[in-house]
Write an enzyme that holds these catalytic residues in place. Structure first.
Site, mmCIF file in Angstrom:
data_model
loop_
_atom_site.group_PDB
_atom_site.id
_atom_site.type_symbol
_atom_site.label_atom_id
_atom_site.label_comp_id
_atom_site.label_asym_id
_atom_site.label_seq_id
_atom_site.Cartn_x
_atom_site.Cartn_y
_atom_site.Cartn_z
ATOM 1 N N SER A 523 37.723 36.813 47.736
ATOM 2 C CA SER A 523 38.866 36.731 48.730
ATOM 3 C C SER A 523 38.347 36.089 50.190
ATOM 4 O O SER A 523 37.379 36.181 50.324
ATOM 5 C CB SER A 523 39.310 38.271 49.367
ATOM 6 O OG SER A 523 40.147 37.988 50.393
ATOM 7 N N TYR A 536 38.753 46.753 50.978
ATOM 8 C CA TYR A 536 38.867 45.589 50.128
ATOM 9 C C TYR A 536 37.637 44.692 50.170
ATOM 10 O O TYR A 536 36.890 44.055 49.304
ATOM 11 C CB TYR A 536 40.212 45.035 50.174
ATOM 12 C CG TYR A 536 40.527 43.883 49.328
ATOM 13 C CD1 TYR A 536 40.648 43.844 47.906
ATOM 14 C CD2 TYR A 536 40.924 42.647 49.949
ATOM 15 C CE1 TYR A 536 40.709 42.876 47.027
ATOM 16 C CE2 TYR A 536 40.843 41.441 49.122
ATOM 17 C CZ TYR A 536 41.186 41.625 47.922
ATOM 18 O OH TYR A 536 41.140 40.433 46.858
#
Length: 667
Positions: A523, A536
């Protein structure tokens, strides 16, 4: 009441049969050539085998080649004959158009007469209006209009046959340019505006989306989705008192070509076109000129000239845009559909606004019809015959990656929890001539991962690539997570422990074959550290760090890693966060292209410019970076609050502004 349908396996025909099965009673007989029975059976199973029955025949034969004994046994029992089998292709040659469109209609009329059918429903096209200038009503037909191509001429002639020679009552339907389903985006082939999609994709990939391009006013066109066409035909066919009438299945308002192009460019994220000089400026002057000398007529004539067609084939033709299509991008006629609208009144059937479903059409094309991956020899060489294990393959990035791998000749190994969706994906790949394997697995269960690795190694002999795509994202501030430590545990379990357990289980077979490449879908948050994503981002950062360490241990065995710091992607994973609906995102297909690039080039990392800037900012000016992120923390609410007072107004404007400045960051 029974139905007989030609062209039932075609684009419009399939959806019409869907409507008949869902909304009407009685048997539905569908014409099918003997060689296509197997393909048809798949559709029959979907429709419901107890109501849809194939009838073997051929469009090129008298009475469609339907056996005489079948006709005798069904005389007087078929209320409606729907004739959809035809060529809907501007690039088809004259002989094919004549045989299919005119000859096929004649033979369908013969069968309808022999069956003593209640009504013959002929699906024609607005192409029957040819180059008529001005309004063209549903009551108009032969107005002496020029018919500029074999397609136009045979649509006109087939409709004339119905009007003049039909042995039974008739109704005619004239769709405009038919595009994919407005809900699913499903489309069978590249046609109409789809020819221009590869060019739009190239513009998107090479130019910034905010850059305005100069366009030309090319007149008006007319686009309708296939679901509207099918629903409208079904309703109009059963409405009493309309025999001997034609219906325009069109957008009631003509659509400027440049507006349609811009709708799809916006859906793609490509630059849009401005027309500084259009008909509003030139109309007063050119309106005084003879029609043949007006700019639109001159441009249209040039595009249809043989030397210009040759030149176009050697230029835009190489981008997949046939010269014939370019010459017919606009209509000289304006199609009046008031009679159709009156007949549809109260049904709830209407043409949706193109902008409301353009992104859906674009997404389906990008994921299912774009052949650029398979056309690239570099990608085919790298992936051809290779086994590519993809986690999270049942939707989003994983699903599109699997389709692209198969298109390039690779063999996707599909892994996710839901077996049914994986089987559907495998069926899609196999229908397109590819090969895939299905291995359902809950990747949060470490023992299940061990069994998966053993099964894959035993049955396939290992894999060549691993794409760690499956993931869990939680967007919640620390303040609201103090009593939810399990969020961190679950996220780490899937995103980190599950991913490394899978790689560790497959490394021995990779080491034995002296090759292997692992792609981690990480990410941009690992570089930019956006607030509310502590669970996350930490799990993705852990996977990055682990991969960086073991890369030095495994590179001597021919095993390499790529970490993709993916920007915000429009997938089901982000759908619950409604504020993302207005944020700039990349599509699953764009994300899948990055995954394919990672497998072909095998770089250590794939980053965005903004991600790199964020990483530098945290190194060079960490305090300033945290201040900026703290401002974003206060501008963007927690997901629960997003449904309350922070849903709009000035706060929403601030959110969108920040989202555009920091494009791709997960806020």
């Amino acid at each position: 009441m029974a139905y007989f349908v030609t062209g039932a396996t075609g684009f419009i025909g399939r959806r019409l049969v869907d409507e008949l099965v869902a909304r009407r009673d009685g048997a539905v007989f569908v014409l099918c050539r003997a060689g296509s029975l197997a393909r048809l059976q798949t559709l029959v199973d979907r429709w419901g085998a107890d109501r849809v029955f194939p009838v073997v025949g051929d469009l090129a034969e008298e009475r469609l080649g339907v056996p005489e004994e079948w006709v005798r046994s069904h005389v007087g029992t078929v209320e409606h004959v729907f004739h959809l089998a035809a060529i809907y292709d501007m690039t088809a040659d004259a002989a094919t158009n004549e045989a299919m469109n005119v000859g096929g209609t004649r033979h369908a009329l013969e069968l309808a007469g022999a069956l003593q059918a209640g009504c013959f429903h002929h699906v024609s096209s607005v192409a029957a209006a040819g180059d008529h200038h001005g309004p063209f009503t549903e009551a108009m037909f032969d107005e002496g209009q020029p018919l500029p191509s074999p397609y136009h001429r045979t649509k006109f002639e087939s409709e004339r046959l119905v009007r003049e020679e039909s042995p039974v009552p008739w109704r005619v339907y004239r769709p405009a340019i038919v595009v994919g389903d407005s809900v699913t985006g499903a489309m069978d082939k590249v046609d109409g505006p789809y020819y221009f999609f590869p060019l739009m994709k190239r513009l998107r990939d090479t130019l910034p989306g905010w850059l305005p391009l100069v366009g030309v006013d090319l007149g008006d066109t007319n686009v309708v989705p296939v679901d509207y066409v099918a629903k409208a035909i079904d309703h109009l066919a059963h409405a009493p008192g309309h025999d001997g009438e034609a219906f325009h299945l069109v957008n009631p308002e003509p659509q400027p070509v440049v507006d349609v192009v811009n709708a799809f460019c916006a859906a793609a994220g490509a630059p849009q076109f401005a027309t500084p000089v259009d008909r509003r400026v030139t109309g007063g002057v050119t309106g005084l000129l003879p029609r043949a000398l007006r700019p639109s007529s001159v441009v249209g004539g040039l595009l249809r000239a043989a030397p210009v067609k040759v030149a176009l084939d050697q230029t835009v033709g190489r981008l997949g845009v046939p010269a014939e299509v370019l010459a017919h991008t606009s209509f000289t006629a304006t199609f009046d559909s008031r009679a159709t609208e009156r007949a549809l009144a109260g049904s709830g059937i209407a043409v949706p606004v193109l902008e409301s479903y353009a992104r859906t059409l674009w997404g389906y094309w990008e994921e299912h019809l774009d052949t650029s991956t398979g056309d690239d020899p570099r990608i085919r060489e790298a992936l051809g015959g290779k086994r590519v294990l993809i986690t999270g393959a049942s939707s989003g990035i994983g699903q599109v990656t699997a389709l692209k791998v198969a298109q390039a000749g690779g063999v996707p190994v599909l892994v996710a929890r839901g077996k049914d969706k994986l089987e559907e994906l495998r069926a899609t790949i196999e229908l397109r001539g590819g090969q895939a394997h299905v291995f359902p697995c809950d990747l949060s269960d470490l023992d299940a991962i061990d069994r998966l690795c053993e099964q894959v190694t035993e049955e396939l002999g290992g894999v060549d690539f691993v794409v760690n795509n499956a993931g869990r994202s939680i967007r919640r501030s620390l303040k609201l997570s103090e009593d939810r430590f399990h969020d961190f545990e679950r996220t780490m379990q899937l995103n980190y422990f599950g991913a490394i357990r899978l790689v560790m289980g497959l490394v021995p077979s990779m080491r034995a074959q002296r090759s292997g490449h692992v792609v981690n879908v990480s990410s941009i948050g690992v570089q930019t550290n956006p607030p509310r994503f502590s669970a996350y981002v930490a799990s993705k950062a852990a996977l990055d760090a682990w991969s960086n360490v073991v890369s030095s241990e495994l590179v001597g065995d021919g095993i390499t890693f790529t970490n993709i710091h993916m920007p915000l992607v429009r997938t089901p994973m982000i759908a619950p966060t409604k504020l993302y609906d207005k944020f700039p995102t990349i599509s699953p297909a764009q994300a899948a292209d990055l995954v394919v690039e990672a497998m072909v080039e095998r770089p250590h990392e794939i980053n965005t410019a903004l991600g790199n800037a964020g990483a530098i900012a945290h190194t060079v000016a960490p305090r300033l970076a945290f201040r900026v992120l703290n401002m974003a923390y206060h501008v963007f609410p927690d997901s629960a609050a997003a449904k309350g007072v922070d849903a709009g107004g000035s706060r929403e404007s601030e959110q969108i502004m920040l989202a555009r400045v920091f494009k791709g960051v997960h806020w």
